[in-house]
Write a protein that holds these residues in place. Structure first.
Motif, PDB file in Angstrom:
ATOM      1  N   GLU A  74       0.887  -1.182   0.115  1.00  0.00           N
ATOM      2  CA  GLU A  74      -0.078   0.031   0.030  1.00  0.00           C
ATOM      3  C   GLU A  74       0.849   1.154   0.066  1.00  0.00           C
ATOM      4  OE1 GLU A  74      -3.238   2.144  -0.432  1.00  0.00           O
ATOM      5  OE2 GLU A  74      -3.325  -0.128  -0.168  1.00  0.00           O
ATOM      6  N   GLU A  75       1.818   1.495   0.860  1.00  0.00           N
ATOM      7  CA  GLU A  75       2.753   2.580   1.038  1.00  0.00           C
ATOM      8  C   GLU A  75       3.485   2.723  -0.150  1.00  0.00           C
ATOM      9  OE1 GLU A  75       5.237   2.569   4.465  1.00  0.00           O
ATOM     10  OE2 GLU A  75       3.246   2.501   5.874  1.00  0.00           O
ATOM     11  N   ALA A  76       3.789   1.772  -1.094  1.00  0.00           N
ATOM     12  CA  ALA A  76       4.443   1.812  -2.354  1.00  0.00           C
ATOM     13  C   ALA A  76       3.665   2.712  -3.198  1.00  0.00           C
ATOM     14  CB  ALA A  76       4.631   0.432  -3.084  1.00  0.00           C
ATOM     15  N   LYS A  77       2.582   2.903  -3.089  1.00  0.00           N
ATOM     16  CA  LYS A  77       1.822   3.593  -3.961  1.00  0.00           C
ATOM     17  C   LYS A  77       1.898   4.944  -3.832  1.00  0.00           C
ATOM     18  CE  LYS A  77      -2.164   0.340  -3.969  1.00  0.00           C
ATOM     19  NZ  LYS A  77      -3.528  -0.043  -3.506  1.00  0.00           N
ATOM     20  N   PHE A  78       2.620   5.434  -3.007  1.00  0.00           N
ATOM     21  CA  PHE A  78       2.634   7.037  -2.274  1.00  0.00           C
ATOM     22  C   PHE A  78       3.767   7.460  -3.312  1.00  0.00           C
ATOM     23  CE2 PHE A  78      -0.433   5.572   0.314  1.00  0.00           C
ATOM     24  CZ  PHE A  78      -1.162   6.779   0.744  1.00  0.00           C
TER      25      PHE A  78
END
Length: 434
Positions: free
Chosen positions: A103-107
């Motif tokens: 999820e954090e990779a999307k940022f």
């Protein structure tokens, strides 16, 4: 900005109820008046006394029948985990691998970061949170996006980029310890002290940071005594065992951070579920603070925080929602779970202490008691209006509440986002319940 006077019942804490017993730890006026000008509180007290001092041009806003309290302070929450709240079935380390890091990779995408920051801050305000200590991702642009949106709302918000240069997937890993240090320095220069914003040096947790990265973080903290350090500590038994394997000569998990200069009065450690007495004592001696995150600790099966032990050693504690492992943005719901955790620990968490943890205690943990946390004259005008009839059950139950303590306890057990009628930030209404 014109002078505005708000009518309603008014309550706030002036000290820790575990140290100064009620009623000497709070102020309460059933028929009160709060006066604000230029984003600051200029008068507060019984209506019949304060009203005499108002200038003729003052605007009076009537919230009679409602309770006015300080804005809530969330001492630990992850903005990039917004879309993975309520993800099934894992404890901490597997949960990070399966849900969090993807999820954090999307940022990495600034547009995604901006859209999430916009929703995230509106959700905080809808739940009555006016100040927050927030995790970003490893991507500098995620922090820029959050600061930009917070500045637009004039919120008192503290955040920083997550530091991770080992033992995490490449998509959420710093290129080098030096590059992460440069990012931190650029972000501090750009944002710290702008509006009501503050910076936090944010190691993810010791297993995700190399010795070089932690060394640079400690050096940066010494160079900037005005910023915070925000990380995780002793959340989960498997995590603690991993730290023991990585640092076999350390006395304990806390000692790892201490070795790198990260145990100071600028430090806020989330969770601290499995601390021993000597760790609480060292935290108290250094002035470090704890963020108590009961909904997260229960959801991930991490354990039960020992509030009584923290009080015994005099460690400052605030409440954290820890979204997305935490299951609600609401600090009222977080109080509800904190009470239950303390009960299981054999400790009765009274209502005064619950509201202290969510307001003045949170401000103390974040070194902000000169600015927020109570409704004293000279503080910033961050406050909430609570709807005492938000639900039929709440309305019915409060008819039988005979004291302010009972009223607060009922609110902490039955209240949620629906209870927040208005959220004022620096004297400006930033949320009004439709």
């Amino acid at each position: 900005m014109s002078v505005k006077a708000y009518l309603g019942s008014i309550f706030y804490l002036t000290d820790d109820p575990a140290v100064i017993k009620a009623p000497d730890c709070y102020c309460y006026w059933p028929d009160g008046m709060l006066v604000c000008e230029d984003g600051m509180i200029t008068a507060v007290g019984p209506r019949d006394e304060v009203e005499k001092t108002l200038p003729e041009a003052a605007e009076i806003i009537d919230h009679s029948g409602s309770l006015i309290i300080p804005g809530f302070i969330d001492t630990h929450i992850h903005f990039p985990q917004l879309d993975m709240i309520a993800s099934f079935g894992e404890q901490l380390l597997d949960w990070l691998e399966r849900y969090t890091f993807p999820e954090e990779a999307k940022f990495k995408d600034p547009a995604h970061a901006k859209e999430c920051a916009d929703f995230f801050l509106d959700e905080l305000l809808r739940n009555g949170t006016t100040t927050a200590l927030v995790y970003g991702t490893v991507h500098k642009q995620s922090v820029d996006a959050l600061f930009e949106e917070a500045l637009a709302r004039n919120m008192r918000l503290i955040t920083g980029k997550a530091l991770m240069d080992r033992n995490v997937p490449e998509a959420v890993r710093d290129t080098t310890a030096e590059s992460s240090d440069r990012d931190n320095r650029e972000l501090i220069e750009r944002w710290h002290g702008k509006g009501r914003l503050g910076y936090a040096i944010t190691p993810r947790f010791a297993p995700a940071c190399s010795d070089e990265q932690l060394t640079l973080a400690g050096k940066l903290l010494r160079e900037h005594p005005e910023v915070l350090m925000h990380t995780h500590l002793s959340e989960n038994v498997s995590e603690i065992d991993w730290v023991k394997d990585l640092y076999p000569t350390a006395k304990d998990y806390l000692d790892v951070y201490d070795r790198f200069g990260l145990l100071t009065n600028q430090s806020v450690f989330a969770h601290c579920v499995h601390l021993e007495g000597q760790e609480f004592q060292r935290m108290a001696e250094r002035g470090a603070a704890i963020s108590y995150c009961p909904t997260s600790n229960l959801f991930l099966g991490s354990g039960l925080f020992n509030m009584k032990e923290a009080e015994k050693y005099g460690v400052d504690v605030g409440l954290g929602t820890d979204v997305g492992a935490g299951t609600s943005f609401s600090l009222l719901q977080t109080m509800n779970e904190a009470y239950k955790v303390c009960h299981l620990r054999g400790h009765k968490l009274d209502a005064f202490k619950s509201f202290y943890l969510a307001t003045l205690g949170g401000a103390k943990a974040l070194n902000l008691t000169d600015k927020v946390g109570s409704l004293e004259v000279g503080k910033e005008a961050d406050f909430l209006v609570l709807d005492m009839h938000a639900t039929p059950l709440l309305s019915r139950r409060l008819k039988h509440a005979n004291t302010v303590e009972e009223t607060l306890f009922v609110l902490s057990m039955l209240g949620d986002d629906r209870t927040i009628s208005h959220t004022y930030v620096a004297g400006v209404c930033q949320h009004r319940k439709s």
